[in-house]
Design a protein around this motif. Structure first.
Motif, mmCIF file in Angstrom:
data_model
loop_
_atom_site.group_PDB
_atom_site.id
_atom_site.type_symbol
_atom_site.label_atom_id
_atom_site.label_comp_id
_atom_site.label_asym_id
_atom_site.label_seq_id
_atom_site.Cartn_x
_atom_site.Cartn_y
_atom_site.Cartn_z
ATOM 1 N N HIS A 22 31.589 84.025 39.089
ATOM 2 C CA HIS A 22 30.209 83.631 38.801
ATOM 3 C C HIS A 22 29.605 82.971 40.031
ATOM 4 N N THR A 23 28.641 83.632 40.618
ATOM 5 C CA THR A 23 28.036 83.143 41.851
ATOM 6 C C THR A 23 27.403 81.774 41.660
ATOM 7 N N GLY A 24 26.728 81.551 40.561
ATOM 8 C CA GLY A 24 26.075 80.260 40.328
ATOM 9 C C GLY A 24 27.065 79.111 40.339
ATOM 10 N N ALA A 25 28.201 79.302 39.700
ATOM 11 C CA ALA A 25 29.230 78.268 39.682
ATOM 12 C C ALA A 25 29.779 78.038 41.086
ATOM 13 N N ASN A 26 30.025 79.118 41.818
ATOM 14 C CA ASN A 26 30.541 78.984 43.184
ATOM 15 C C ASN A 26 29.538 78.287 44.091
ATOM 16 N N LEU A 27 28.273 78.667 44.012
ATOM 17 C CA LEU A 27 27.259 78.037 44.859
ATOM 18 C C LEU A 27 27.084 76.562 44.513
ATOM 19 N N ALA A 28 27.142 76.230 43.237
ATOM 20 C CA ALA A 28 27.014 74.828 42.826
ATOM 21 C C ALA A 28 28.157 73.987 43.394
ATOM 22 N N ASN A 29 29.371 74.483 43.267
ATOM 23 C CA ASN A 29 30.508 73.743 43.812
ATOM 24 C C ASN A 29 30.442 73.624 45.330
ATOM 25 N N LEU A 30 30.009 74.680 46.013
ATOM 26 C CA LEU A 30 29.946 74.632 47.470
ATOM 27 C C LEU A 30 28.829 73.711 47.949
ATOM 28 N N ALA A 31 27.708 73.668 47.239
ATOM 29 C CA ALA A 31 26.644 72.727 47.603
ATOM 30 C C ALA A 31 27.150 71.293 47.473
ATOM 31 N N ALA A 32 27.867 71.005 46.390
ATOM 32 C CA ALA A 32 28.431 69.664 46.201
ATOM 33 C C ALA A 32 29.471 69.354 47.271
ATOM 34 N N LEU A 33 30.308 70.333 47.600
ATOM 35 C CA LEU A 33 31.314 70.135 48.641
ATOM 36 C C LEU A 33 30.658 69.799 49.980
ATOM 37 N N LEU A 34 29.625 70.542 50.351
ATOM 38 C CA LEU A 34 28.926 70.274 51.604
ATOM 39 C C LEU A 34 28.273 68.897 51.585
ATOM 40 N N GLN A 36 29.107 66.264 49.962
ATOM 41 C CA GLN A 36 30.102 65.194 50.008
ATOM 42 C C GLN A 36 30.891 65.177 51.316
ATOM 43 N N SER A 37 30.937 66.302 52.020
ATOM 44 C CA SER A 37 31.803 66.417 53.197
ATOM 45 C C SER A 37 31.095 66.229 54.531
ATOM 46 N N LEU A 38 29.870 66.691 54.636
ATOM 47 C CA LEU A 38 29.160 66.638 55.914
ATOM 48 C C LEU A 38 28.512 65.271 56.102
ATOM 49 N N ALA A 39 28.726 64.695 57.259
ATOM 50 C CA ALA A 39 28.121 63.397 57.581
ATOM 51 C C ALA A 39 26.665 63.590 57.989
ATOM 52 N N ASP A 40 25.857 62.593 57.709
ATOM 53 C CA ASP A 40 24.481 62.529 58.193
ATOM 54 C C ASP A 40 23.620 63.712 57.746
ATOM 55 N N ILE A 41 23.743 64.067 56.461
ATOM 56 C CA ILE A 41 22.836 65.073 55.889
ATOM 57 C C ILE A 41 22.170 64.465 54.663
ATOM 58 N N ASN A 42 21.019 65.019 54.297
ATOM 59 C CA ASN A 42 20.338 64.542 53.096
ATOM 60 C C ASN A 42 20.057 65.665 52.096
ATOM 61 N N TRP A 43 20.454 66.907 52.428
ATOM 62 C CA TRP A 43 20.257 68.017 51.491
ATOM 63 C C TRP A 43 21.149 69.173 51.909
ATOM 64 N N ALA A 44 21.759 69.828 50.936
ATOM 65 C CA ALA A 44 22.557 71.034 51.184
ATOM 66 C C ALA A 44 22.441 71.921 49.964
ATOM 67 N N GLY A 45 22.067 73.158 50.171
ATOM 68 C CA GLY A 45 21.953 74.044 49.022
ATOM 69 C C GLY A 45 21.592 75.454 49.404
ATOM 70 N N PHE A 46 21.251 76.204 48.382
ATOM 71 C CA PHE A 46 21.034 77.632 48.521
ATOM 72 C C PHE A 46 19.671 78.033 47.980
ATOM 73 N N TYR A 47 19.064 78.965 48.662
ATOM 74 C CA TYR A 47 17.878 79.662 48.164
ATOM 75 C C TYR A 47 18.256 81.124 48.012
ATOM 76 N N LEU A 48 17.886 81.709 46.879
ATOM 77 C CA LEU A 48 18.234 83.085 46.559
ATOM 78 C C LEU A 48 17.011 83.989 46.662
ATOM 79 N N MET A 49 17.217 85.188 47.206
ATOM 80 C CA MET A 49 16.129 86.159 47.273
ATOM 81 C C MET A 49 15.784 86.626 45.865
ATOM 82 N N ASP A 50 14.497 86.657 45.579
ATOM 83 C CA ASP A 50 14.026 87.109 44.272
ATOM 84 C C ASP A 50 12.613 87.640 44.454
ATOM 85 N N GLY A 51 12.442 88.938 44.311
ATOM 86 C CA GLY A 51 11.111 89.530 44.392
ATOM 87 C C GLY A 51 10.433 89.312 45.735
#
Length: 159
Positions: A22-34, A36-51
């Motif tokens: 399930h891509t949504g579950a994988n992307l959610a976990n990876l956003a949280a991992l990033l 929690q892991s990367l120093a000096d960031i304030n946002w990490a996530g994904f934008y999906l192509m749609d239309g």
């Protein structure tokens, strides 16, 4: 960041996604991992192509812009060109979209499926020039892992 940092991050990402289709579950976990892991960031996530535009996907951080046209912003540039955008000062980037006024630098990496950009990984920092060539190389390995996943067996429709 050391080379070991990204090797460890990739190993953790593999363990989180292994056997999960399930891509949504994988992307959610990876956003949280990033986040929690990367120093000096304030946002990490994904934008999906749609239309023909980018739509907000799983992320870590403050609420974000929901839709981004491909003609605007750093994310739009990455999706439109299919090239990594590593921006030292987002306020100097033409057409920058300020979803969070605290963001000063950004890296956006395209994620391909079946030869086309299906999503982007977006990471913001409150510091100028936060992202190095080493960060880019390490994050490209992570997007490579995502590209190898089967996105066809999910609840997400990629148009």
């Amino acid at each position: 960041m050391s080379g070991t940092f990204y090797s460890d991050l990739l190993a953790t990402a593999r363990s989180l996604t292994e056997g999960e289709c399930h891509t949504g579950a994988n992307l959610a976990n990876l956003a949280a991992l990033l986040g929690q892991s990367l120093a000096d960031i304030n946002w990490a996530g994904f934008y999906l192509m749609d239309g023909g535009m980018l739509v907000l996907g799983p992320f870590w951080g403050r609420p974000a812009c929901i839709r981004i046209p491909l003609e605007r912003g750093v994310c739009g540039a990455a999706a439109r060109t299919g090239k990594v955008q590593r921006v030292a000062d987002v306020h100097a980037f033409p057409g920058h979209i300020a979803c969070d006024g605290a963001s000063r630098s950004e890296i956006v990496l395209p994620i391909r499926q079946n030869g086309r950009v299906a999503a982007v990984l977006d990471i913001d920092s409150p510091s100028l020039d936060r992202f190095s060539p080493q960060d880019e190389a390490g994050l490209l390995q992570l997007t490579g892992l995502l590209e190898a996943l089967d996105w066809g067996r999910t609840g997400y429709t990629l148009c």
